[in-house]
Design a protein around this motif. Structure first.
Motif, PDB file in Angstrom:
ATOM      1  N   ILE A 110      26.855  51.343  34.627  1.00 25.31           N
ATOM      2  CA  ILE A 110      25.770  50.754  35.424  1.00 25.31           C
ATOM      3  C   ILE A 110      25.386  51.753  36.512  1.00 25.31           C
ATOM      4  N   PRO A 111      24.110  52.174  36.547  1.00 18.43           N
ATOM      5  CA  PRO A 111      23.714  53.260  37.453  1.00 18.43           C
ATOM      6  C   PRO A 111      23.724  52.865  38.925  1.00 18.43           C
ATOM      7  N   VAL A 112      23.908  53.886  39.755  1.00 14.30           N
ATOM      8  CA  VAL A 112      23.862  53.730  41.211  1.00 14.30           C
ATOM      9  C   VAL A 112      22.578  54.381  41.714  1.00 14.30           C
ATOM     10  N   TYR A 113      21.730  53.585  42.361  1.00 13.37           N
ATOM     11  CA  TYR A 113      20.499  54.110  42.958  1.00 13.37           C
ATOM     12  C   TYR A 113      20.851  54.811  44.270  1.00 13.37           C
ATOM     13  N   GLU A 114      20.373  56.041  44.402  1.00 14.95           N
ATOM     14  CA  GLU A 114      20.649  56.838  45.593  1.00 14.95           C
ATOM     15  C   GLU A 114      19.377  57.053  46.397  1.00 14.95           C
ATOM     16  N   GLN A 115      19.533  57.761  47.514  1.00 14.67           N
ATOM     17  CA  GLN A 115      18.421  58.056  48.404  1.00 14.67           C
ATOM     18  C   GLN A 115      17.281  58.769  47.681  1.00 14.67           C
ATOM     19  N   GLN A 116      17.633  59.684  46.768  1.00 10.99           N
ATOM     20  CA  GLN A 116      16.600  60.457  46.065  1.00 10.99           C
ATOM     21  C   GLN A 116      15.655  59.565  45.264  1.00 10.99           C
ATOM     22  N   HIS A 117      16.131  58.398  44.847  1.00 10.04           N
ATOM     23  CA  HIS A 117      15.286  57.515  44.049  1.00 10.04           C
ATOM     24  C   HIS A 117      14.169  56.891  44.884  1.00 10.04           C
ATOM     25  N   ALA A 118      14.416  56.752  46.185  1.00  8.82           N
ATOM     26  CA  ALA A 118      13.357  56.268  47.081  1.00  8.82           C
ATOM     27  C   ALA A 118      12.450  57.413  47.506  1.00  8.82           C
ATOM     28  N   TYR A 155      11.937  60.529  46.011  1.00  3.13           N
ATOM     29  CA  TYR A 155      11.180  61.211  44.950  1.00  3.13           C
ATOM     30  C   TYR A 155      10.669  60.273  43.875  1.00  3.13           C
ATOM     31  N   ASP A 156      11.042  59.009  43.955  1.00  2.10           N
ATOM     32  CA  ASP A 156      10.541  58.004  43.019  1.00  2.10           C
ATOM     33  C   ASP A 156      10.879  58.358  41.569  1.00  2.10           C
ATOM     34  N   ASN A 157      12.019  59.040  41.386  1.00  5.90           N
ATOM     35  CA  ASN A 157      12.431  59.342  40.015  1.00  5.90           C
ATOM     36  C   ASN A 157      13.534  58.367  39.603  1.00  5.90           C
ATOM     37  N   ARG A 158      13.897  58.406  38.355  1.00 10.65           N
ATOM     38  CA  ARG A 158      14.951  57.521  37.866  1.00 10.65           C
ATOM     39  C   ARG A 158      15.978  58.315  37.073  1.00 10.65           C
ATOM     40  N   ILE A 159      16.340  59.462  37.621  1.00  8.25           N
ATOM     41  CA  ILE A 159      17.405  60.277  37.043  1.00  8.25           C
ATOM     42  C   ILE A 159      18.680  59.965  37.822  1.00  8.25           C
ATOM     43  N   PHE A 160      19.696  59.497  37.134  1.00  3.38           N
ATOM     44  CA  PHE A 160      20.913  59.032  37.801  1.00  3.38           C
ATOM     45  C   PHE A 160      22.047  60.043  37.667  1.00  3.38           C
ATOM     46  N   ARG A 161      22.820  60.158  38.746  1.00  7.28           N
ATOM     47  CA  ARG A 161      23.993  61.036  38.737  1.00  7.28           C
ATOM     48  C   ARG A 161      25.288  60.247  38.628  1.00  7.28           C
ATOM     49  N   PHE A 162      25.301  59.015  39.155  1.00  2.00           N
ATOM     50  CA  PHE A 162      26.537  58.256  39.247  1.00  2.00           C
ATOM     51  C   PHE A 162      26.404  56.883  38.609  1.00  2.00           C
ATOM     52  N   TYR A 163      27.529  56.422  38.075  1.00  2.00           N
ATOM     53  CA  TYR A 163      27.586  55.114  37.412  1.00  2.00           C
ATOM     54  C   TYR A 163      28.898  54.432  37.798  1.00  2.00           C
ATOM     55  N   ILE A 164      28.923  53.090  37.656  1.00  2.00           N
ATOM     56  CA  ILE A 164      30.156  52.325  37.857  1.00  2.00           C
ATOM     57  C   ILE A 164      30.407  51.476  36.619  1.00  2.00           C
ATOM     58  N   ASP A 165      31.664  51.053  36.453  1.00  2.00           N
ATOM     59  CA  ASP A 165      31.980  50.214  35.288  1.00  2.00           C
ATOM     60  C   ASP A 165      31.695  48.739  35.603  1.00  2.00           C
ATOM     61  N   LYS A 166      31.835  47.881  34.591  1.00  2.00           N
ATOM     62  CA  LYS A 166      31.494  46.469  34.749  1.00  2.00           C
ATOM     63  C   LYS A 166      32.398  45.777  35.762  1.00  2.00           C
ATOM     64  N   GLU A 167      33.658  46.182  35.811  1.00  2.00           N
ATOM     65  CA  GLU A 167      34.582  45.553  36.759  1.00  2.00           C
ATOM     66  C   GLU A 167      34.143  45.816  38.197  1.00  2.00           C
ATOM     67  N   LYS A 168      33.788  47.074  38.496  1.00  7.29           N
ATOM     68  CA  LYS A 168      33.326  47.423  39.840  1.00  7.29           C
ATOM     69  C   LYS A 168      31.994  46.736  40.133  1.00  7.29           C
ATOM     70  N   TYR A 169      31.134  46.684  39.127  1.00  7.53           N
ATOM     71  CA  TYR A 169      29.836  46.045  39.297  1.00  7.53           C
ATOM     72  C   TYR A 169      29.994  44.568  39.660  1.00  7.53           C
ATOM     73  N   GLY A 170      30.994  43.905  39.075  1.00 11.37           N
ATOM     74  CA  GLY A 170      31.224  42.500  39.365  1.00 11.37           C
ATOM     75  C   GLY A 170      31.482  42.247  40.837  1.00 11.37           C
ATOM     76  N   LYS A 171      32.085  43.235  41.502  1.00 11.85           N
ATOM     77  CA  LYS A 171      32.388  43.094  42.926  1.00 11.85           C
ATOM     78  C   LYS A 171      31.183  43.425  43.813  1.00 11.85           C
ATOM     79  N   LEU A 172      30.235  44.182  43.252  1.00 12.93           N
ATOM     80  CA  LEU A 172      29.090  44.655  44.050  1.00 12.93           C
ATOM     81  C   LEU A 172      27.759  44.138  43.534  1.00 12.93           C
TER      82      LEU A 172
END
Length: 401
Positions: free
Chosen positions: A237-245, A247-264
């Motif tokens: 599951i991708p993590v939206y970073e500052q660059q996405h706001a 530069y308005d791009n949707r290229i992702f560098r970081f992701y989390i797994d479903k377990e971590k996503y459940g907490k966030l």
């Protein structure tokens, strides 16, 4: 048969010589200028690596300039100045106006004009033919890096024809860039005009940001150790970073797994959300669209989730990009060395103009016409750059003799 092909057949049918720059010239630089010899104002601009190609912030006296120009190496009009540090390999054609240049960081090739044209050299340089030295703490071009660079050296009539063709491409690019800059200025002007309202206008109601996002529509990214770099995954599951706001791009560098996503999960973006940069380039805003990936925001972002029955996300995005909207947003920023959108109470109380949905749609339509025109120009410019690079590569590649 093209003119280039005809010239090659006539002048070098067996191939073109490839030569090291040391075989056709030597690296030159201006005499060293000491800091105490410069001032913040004066007669002759002194360009350092940080101001190369821009505006000088240091000057030397006319007497010192005349003395050094007469006694030491100095470029001739048309010589191609090369950045040997900083943005390595950047070139500027010397226009002959009085100026002085930082030694060793800004250099040029003094060469035999009967063998190679400056204008041709500049296009060869644009292919970055040199190996950059990276052994020290800072990468740079030393004299040997430049002198050992190899370029094709066709007869002058072929060089002239190559320059003529490539100049046509660069001129077309420059014209497009000027037009694009003009359109962007027009866009900003009319956007500000369309989104500037008289506070006494009865058709416009002024409300607080919280009135359109509610208690749950202001979501600041997770703080502290919620998102540890070591927990990031190569997919998931991708993590939206500052660059996405920004530069308005949707290229992702970081992701989390479903377990971590459940907490966030509460930090998940949804269609029509606005994501806003909270630090660094503060206040840059992008909109989450239907086809954007589901993901969570990082600490550097803020989600605004407006009630689209009151205010359309695109209208709010455009308003936050106006001078008044941005200033209102940044009034909620805090920090001394680096401002940061930290105070929810201040941001949430910023004033917004509330128009009817139909009036909002009309304004959005007009603004989007400007955006569409800008996007068309940007796409055309990108295409022209690719064409230029293709033909530059093709024109500067020869059969070796």
């Amino acid at each position: 048969m093209s003119k280039i092909e005809q010239l090659i057949q006539e002048l070098c049918p067996g191939g073109v010589e490839y030569s090291k720059l040391r075989d056709i010239g030597k690296v030159c630089m201006c005499k060293r200028i000491m800091k105490e010899q410069t001032s913040s104002s004066g007669d002759v601009p002194f360009y350092k690596i940080g101001t190369f190609g821009g505006n000088a912030d240091a000057f030397i006296s006319q007497d010192l300039f005349d003395t050094y120009k007469g006694k030491y190496s100095y470029p001739q009009k048309g010589d191609v100045l090369i950045s040997a540090a900083g943005t390595i390999g950047r070139t500027i054609v010397f226009d002959g106006e009085p100026a002085y240049f930082q030694d060793s960081n800004i250099v040029w090739l003094k060469h035999d004009g009967s063998k190679v044209l400056n204008s041709y050299l500049r296009y060869c340089y644009s292919l970055n033919p040199w190996a950059v030295s990276t052994g020290g703490t800072v990468a740079r071009l030393y004299n040997d890096n430049i002198l050992n660079a190899i370029i094709p050296l066709p007869p002058l009539p072929i060089q002239q024809e190559i320059v003529r063709i490539l100049d046509t491409f660069t001129e077309a690019q420059a014209n497009l860039e000027q037009e694009l800059e003009l359109r962007k200025k027009q866009y900003e002007y009319y956007r500000n005009q369309l989104l500037t309202f008289d506070e006494n206008d009865p058709s416009v109601k002024w409300i607080r940001l919280e009135d359109v996002v509610g208690k749950k529509g202001y979501i600041r990214g997770p703080f502290g150790s919620a998102l540890k770099r070591g927990e990031m995954k190569p997919s998931g599951i991708p993590v939206y970073e500052q660059q996405h706001a920004i530069y308005d791009n949707r290229i992702f560098r970081f992701y989390i797994d479903k377990e971590k996503y459940g907490k966030l999960e509460r930090f998940t973006v949804k269609p029509n959300d606005l994501i806003i940069s909270c630090s660094g380039t503060v206040g840059e805003v992008s909109i989450i669209k239907e086809n954007d990936e589901i993901g969570i925001i990082s600490q550097a972002l803020l989600i605004l989730r407006p009630d689209v029955n009151l205010i359309l996300s695109e209208f709010l995005r455009h308003y936050l990009k106006t001078e008044r909207g941005r200033n209102s947003l940044l009034e909620g920023a805090a920090g001394s060395a680096q401002i940061n959108l930290a105070k929810r109470e201040t941001v949430i109380n910023m004033q917004l103009p509330l128009l009817s949905i139909n009036d909002q749609k009309k304004i959005i339509t007009i603004i989007e016409q400007f955006e569409s025109a800008i996007q068309t120009l940007e796409e055309e410019l990108a295409l022209r750059k690719k064409q230029y690079e293709y033909y530059r590569e093709k024109l500067l590649t020869f059969k070796s003799n």
